[in-house]
Design an enzyme around this catalytic site. Sequence first.
Site, PDB file in Angstrom:
ATOM      1  N   ASN A 165       0.822  -1.231  -0.147  1.00 36.12           N
ATOM      2  CA  ASN A 165      -0.036   0.111   0.004  1.00 36.12           C
ATOM      3  C   ASN A 165       0.967   1.036  -0.103  1.00 36.12           C
ATOM      4  O   ASN A 165       1.907   1.382   0.871  1.00 36.12           O
ATOM      5  CB  ASN A 165      -0.728  -0.003   1.310  1.00 36.12           C
ATOM      6  CG  ASN A 165      -1.940  -1.107   1.261  1.00 36.12           C
ATOM      7  OD1 ASN A 165      -2.320  -1.222   0.101  1.00 36.12           O
ATOM      8  ND2 ASN A 165      -2.081  -1.838   2.492  1.00 36.12           N
ATOM      9  N   HIS A 169       6.687  -1.492   3.695  1.00 36.28           N
ATOM     10  CA  HIS A 169       6.653  -2.976   4.168  1.00 36.28           C
ATOM     11  C   HIS A 169       5.578  -3.676   2.934  1.00 36.28           C
ATOM     12  O   HIS A 169       4.660  -3.289   2.527  1.00 36.28           O
ATOM     13  CB  HIS A 169       5.715  -3.115   5.364  1.00 36.28           C
ATOM     14  CG  HIS A 169       4.317  -2.305   5.500  1.00 36.28           C
ATOM     15  ND1 HIS A 169       4.383  -0.991   5.795  1.00 36.28           N
ATOM     16  CD2 HIS A 169       3.279  -2.721   5.502  1.00 36.28           C
ATOM     17  CE1 HIS A 169       3.092  -0.489   5.924  1.00 36.28           C
ATOM     18  NE2 HIS A 169       2.074  -1.719   5.441  1.00 36.28           N
ATOM     19  N   HIS A 221       3.388  -6.689   2.237  1.00 38.31           N
ATOM     20  CA  HIS A 221       2.595  -7.653   2.935  1.00 38.31           C
ATOM     21  C   HIS A 221       2.656  -8.787   2.046  1.00 38.31           C
ATOM     22  O   HIS A 221       2.593  -9.176   0.909  1.00 38.31           O
ATOM     23  CB  HIS A 221       1.073  -7.278   2.633  1.00 38.31           C
ATOM     24  CG  HIS A 221       0.438  -6.182   3.371  1.00 38.31           C
ATOM     25  ND1 HIS A 221       0.031  -6.212   4.614  1.00 38.31           N
ATOM     26  CD2 HIS A 221       0.534  -4.864   3.361  1.00 38.31           C
ATOM     27  CE1 HIS A 221      -0.446  -5.091   5.116  1.00 38.31           C
ATOM     28  NE2 HIS A 221       0.332  -4.078   4.315  1.00 38.31           N
TER      29      HIS A 221
HETATM   30  P1  AMP Z   1      -0.582  -0.972   5.674  1.00 31.80           P
HETATM   31  O1  AMP Z   1      -2.151  -0.680   6.100  1.00 31.80           O
HETATM   32  O2  AMP Z   1      -0.557  -1.508   4.680  1.00 31.80           O
HETATM   33  O3  AMP Z   1       0.122   0.202   6.258  1.00 31.80           O
HETATM   34  O4  AMP Z   1      -0.227  -2.148   6.668  1.00 31.80           O
HETATM   35  C1  AMP Z   1       0.091  -2.011   8.277  1.00 31.80           C
HETATM   36  C2  AMP Z   1      -0.153  -3.210   8.877  1.00 31.80           C
HETATM   37  O5  AMP Z   1       0.532  -3.401  10.186  1.00 31.80           O
HETATM   38  C3  AMP Z   1      -1.662  -3.903   9.163  1.00 31.80           C
HETATM   39  O6  AMP Z   1      -1.773  -5.096   8.392  1.00 31.80           O
HETATM   40  C4  AMP Z   1      -1.655  -4.054  10.733  1.00 31.80           C
HETATM   41  O7  AMP Z   1      -2.386  -5.017  11.021  1.00 31.80           O
HETATM   42  C5  AMP Z   1      -0.134  -4.286  10.757  1.00 31.80           C
HETATM   43  N1  AMP Z   1       0.256  -4.001  12.266  1.00 31.80           N
HETATM   44  C6  AMP Z   1       0.002  -2.923  13.036  1.00 31.80           C
HETATM   45  N2  AMP Z   1       0.490  -2.882  14.381  1.00 31.80           N
HETATM   46  C7  AMP Z   1       1.223  -3.997  14.128  1.00 31.80           C
HETATM   47  C8  AMP Z   1       2.122  -4.701  15.302  1.00 31.80           C
HETATM   48  N3  AMP Z   1       2.526  -3.939  16.358  1.00 31.80           N
HETATM   49  N4  AMP Z   1       2.844  -5.753  14.770  1.00 31.80           N
HETATM   50  C9  AMP Z   1       2.644  -6.296  13.767  1.00 31.80           C
HETATM   51  N5  AMP Z   1       1.748  -5.873  12.551  1.00 31.80           N
HETATM   52  C10 AMP Z   1       1.004  -4.660  12.861  1.00 31.80           C
END
Ligand code: AMP
Length: 114
Positions: A87, A100, A102
């Site tokens: 994203n 990041h 996914h």
């Molecule tokens: P995005 O919406 O592409 O920025 O993805 C962020 C991702 O980070 C989401 O899928 C969340 O579920 C994940 N996320 C948020 N906090 C944590 C955390 N503490 N550890 C692992 N994943 C997380």
Amino acid sequence: MTDKTLFERIIDREIPADIVYEDEQCIAFRDVNPQAPMHILVCPKKPLAMVSVAGAEDASLLGQLMLRAAQIADEQGYKDAFRLVINNGAAVGQTVFHIHVHLLGGRSFTWPPG
Ligand code: AMP
């Protein structure tokens, strides 16, 4: 106060995460809110906010993320059956402003994505 992103804090071991891979350039850990049986986030350690702010000097690093994601998928048992999603920007759902990838697998996926 800190202006580190959540993922920088994971990299720096300030908050816990289920880390499945780490090297000098990258870290990968399980998403806390998994959207598939395998849902891993593959991140550069360099704090780049999103792909659109990366430069030519980051080309190798971005390539490393793809290669590491494929390696991890293989290690997790999803060698030829995974989806990668990045994203880029709040308008398309980015919530953590540290690049990041996914890495998702273990269920069927529709196309086009939602
Ligand atoms: P995005 O919406 O592409 O920025 O993805 C962020 C991702 O980070 C989401 O899928 C969340 O579920 C994940 N996320 C948020 N906090 C944590 C955390 N503490 N550890 C692992 N994943 C997380």
